[in-house]
Design an enzyme around this catalytic site. Sequence first.
Site, PDB file in Angstrom:
ATOM      1  N   ASP A  49      47.299  40.386  46.174  1.00  0.00           N
ATOM      2  CA  ASP A  49      45.402  41.551  45.981  1.00  0.00           C
ATOM      3  C   ASP A  49      44.850  41.941  45.007  1.00  0.00           C
ATOM      4  O   ASP A  49      45.559  42.320  44.424  1.00  0.00           O
ATOM      5  CB  ASP A  49      46.494  42.223  46.984  1.00  0.00           C
ATOM      6  N   TYR A  54      37.969  44.422  40.477  1.00  0.00           N
ATOM      7  CA  TYR A  54      38.980  44.605  39.835  1.00  0.00           C
ATOM      8  C   TYR A  54      38.766  44.454  38.161  1.00  0.00           C
ATOM      9  O   TYR A  54      39.337  44.412  36.719  1.00  0.00           O
ATOM     10  CB  TYR A  54      40.054  44.370  40.933  1.00  0.00           C
ATOM     11  N   LYS A  79      38.559  40.175  47.350  1.00  0.00           N
ATOM     12  CA  LYS A  79      37.385  40.563  48.313  1.00  0.00           C
ATOM     13  C   LYS A  79      36.215  40.630  47.531  1.00  0.00           C
ATOM     14  O   LYS A  79      35.596  40.657  46.431  1.00  0.00           O
ATOM     15  CB  LYS A  79      37.475  42.387  47.963  1.00  0.00           C
ATOM     16  N   HIS A 112      34.547  44.735  51.117  1.00  0.00           N
ATOM     17  CA  HIS A 112      35.558  45.425  49.934  1.00  0.00           C
ATOM     18  C   HIS A 112      35.204  47.288  50.810  1.00  0.00           C
ATOM     19  O   HIS A 112      36.066  47.708  50.616  1.00  0.00           O
ATOM     20  CB  HIS A 112      35.332  45.324  48.584  1.00  0.00           C
ATOM     21  N   TRP A 197      46.154  50.386  51.159  1.00  0.00           N
ATOM     22  CA  TRP A 197      46.209  50.477  49.502  1.00  0.00           C
ATOM     23  C   TRP A 197      46.260  51.982  48.804  1.00  0.00           C
ATOM     24  O   TRP A 197      46.315  52.689  49.525  1.00  0.00           O
ATOM     25  CB  TRP A 197      44.389  50.091  49.196  1.00  0.00           C
ATOM     26  N   ASN A 250      59.985  48.671  43.466  1.00  0.00           N
ATOM     27  CA  ASN A 250      58.484  48.881  44.529  1.00  0.00           C
ATOM     28  C   ASN A 250      58.948  48.231  46.396  1.00  0.00           C
ATOM     29  O   ASN A 250      58.382  48.652  46.534  1.00  0.00           O
ATOM     30  CB  ASN A 250      57.174  48.855  44.163  1.00  0.00           C
TER      31      ASN A 250
END
Length: 289
Positions: A49, A54, A79, A112, A197, A250
């Site tokens: 993602d 970003y 996004k 976004h 998120w 994770n």
Amino acid sequence: MFKSSDDKFILSNGVEIPCIGYGTWQTPSGDVARTSVKAALDAGYRHIDTAAAYGNEEDVGSGIIDSGVSRKEIFLTTKHWVTERGYEKTVAAIDESLKKLKTDYIDLYLIHWPCVEKISPDWKEINASTWAGFEKAYKDGKIRALGVSNFLPEHLSALFETAEIKPAVNQIEFHPGYYQPENVRWCKENGMVIEGWSPLGCGAVLNDPTINAIAGKYNVCAAQVCVRFALQSGVLPLPKSVHADRIKLNKEVFGFELSAEDMTALMTLPPIGYSGFHPAQAPADALCE
Ligand code: A2P
């Protein structure tokens, strides 16, 4: 319940999406993004993602190529940014993202942040015209699924009035201490998958004593409890790390199941780790002023 990170949520248009994604918000552009995306793919993630805002789409694209994993095996989300609202700019922004990502299709493309009342009295029309650009790219085969991020039900209801293709996803802040149950319920009732998120609260919830006490019971770490909390809430988590050991950890969340009692404890924590980004306040637009 999911048995591995290869298991999928099914989107409303039938497209399958791996149940954990690798998040890249706040991952610096350049080598860090490139090597950490490769590390995520090496660790077995097949869902990445990113976002135009970003600033790391080019490196995400390079990391994917470096990994040697076939593009078709990877689910890639990016996004649309707030400066590109409206049909024409949106169509151009999609082509720009494709170029930076070095790919000829995006698996999932998200608005976004919604345009909201605070930004313009015409916010509904603005979101509708952005969405029309999304639908055009979808019909042209450039995008496999369409969605939004940081929308509240009021923004979605307005979009539904004109959308020909309904959003399949809403990606929102979701972690113990801030998990937006009303928004999650509304979106699920309307056939959407919720992505979370900052499922680790940007790292800010990882020292919480309750989360750590729960982690101790299952012999896992606080981050794994948070990822599992999302999955057991029916929400798709997008944990971010730039460290290979944490990236791997994770996604190792399938060897334990949080009890109903522990889920309740996580749902009733006092508010912790909230980013402070509320859609109605247009935080992303404020950053661009
Ligand atoms: P780093 O990238 O240095 O590993 P979120 O996914 O909620 O946005 O949280 C990301 C933050 O949590 C980052 O600061 C990241 O730091 C940190 N983080 C990610 N995984 C772990 C982990 N397993 N243990 C501790 N901190 C972690």
